[in-house]
Design an enzyme around this catalytic site. Structure first.
Site, short mmCIF file in Angstrom:
data_model
loop_
_atom_site.label_atom_id
_atom_site.label_comp_id
_atom_site.label_asym_id
_atom_site.label_seq_id
_atom_site.Cartn_x
_atom_site.Cartn_y
_atom_site.Cartn_z
N GLU A 153 7.72 0.97 5.10
CA GLU A 153 7.25 -0.09 5.99
C GLU A 153 7.51 -1.43 5.30
OE1 GLU A 153 3.00 -0.04 6.66
OE2 GLU A 153 3.16 -1.28 8.46
N HIS A 212 3.91 7.09 3.95
CA HIS A 212 4.86 5.98 3.77
C HIS A 212 4.39 5.06 2.66
CE1 HIS A 212 2.04 3.95 6.69
NE2 HIS A 212 2.29 2.91 5.95
N HIS A 218 0.83 -1.21 0.00
CA HIS A 218 0.00 0.00 0.00
C HIS A 218 0.86 1.25 0.00
CE1 HIS A 218 0.56 -0.74 4.41
NE2 HIS A 218 0.70 0.57 4.46
#
Lengths: 134, 134
Positions: B130, B79, B7
């Site tokens: 991440e 992010h 994502h």
């Protein structure tokens, strides 16, 4: 209306170092640098299984990402690109919803040889959005 | 080593307005808001054919995205998340390459119920990355 996320573009201050880092540290599939003089950038594509990362580095004095790197010397995410089937229909729909299109409002041929438009980041939560007709 | 782009997360100043915009202006498939009290965020998922956009809004006084929105009142890309098969092996490899892991360095259970780590943005061209073990 928007389809796949075609790519996330990251402006980087050192293209060779960034490409090596994606290859070695992150273990990704990294292509060769490609000069795109019509767009004022040198690009390295990172191929992920479901989308691409584009590393962008300024090419020439009028590069559209020069100002971004002046403000963000470490680099940063510059834009994300969504695919659309019909860029004129998408643009006209978005304009009726109050979104602003950058530049003349007419699609240009982007770095992938396809029609593209950019939407105003102030209208989209601070995110520069590219639309690319596939 | 890194796999799919799981994502892209966007911090937004008005979650309802941002969700409505992705649904109506961009014509995307938008889920309902989900409170994630353990992570200090309320999340709306935008489902694209190949990945997801996560709209993030602060939940509670200690939200990790409060400071980001203070610095970027219009919002912005917060992010991006890459999938990995083995988060410990990925972390250890990246550390040997000089990358810094945020926090204790140990994976936490992320908003999707899977182990996650964050890499230092200064080591990755200004991008907060991440890693999520799938």
């Amino acid at each position: 209306m928007i389809g796949r996320l075609n790519h996330v573009a990251i402006a980087v201050p050192d293209l060779q170092a960034a490409a090596a880092q994606y290859q070695t540290t992150l273990g990704a599939t990294v292509g060769p640098p490609q000069d795109e003089p019509d767009h004022g950038v040198t690009v390295v594509f990172i191929e992920l299984p479901n989308t691409k990362i584009e590393l962008l580095y300024p090419l020439g004095d009028d590069s559209p990402i020069r100002g971004f790197l002046d403000k963000n010397p470490s680099g940063g995410i510059h834009h994300m690109c969504f695919e659309v089937d019909d860029i004129i229909a998408a643009r006209d729909h978005m304009k009726t919803q109050g979104a602003r299109v950058l530049g003349t409002g007419e699609p240009k041929i982007g770095a992938h040889g396809k029609p593209v438009l950019f939407l105003h980041p102030k209208d989209f939560n601070g995110c520069l959005i590219e639309l690319e007709q596939i």
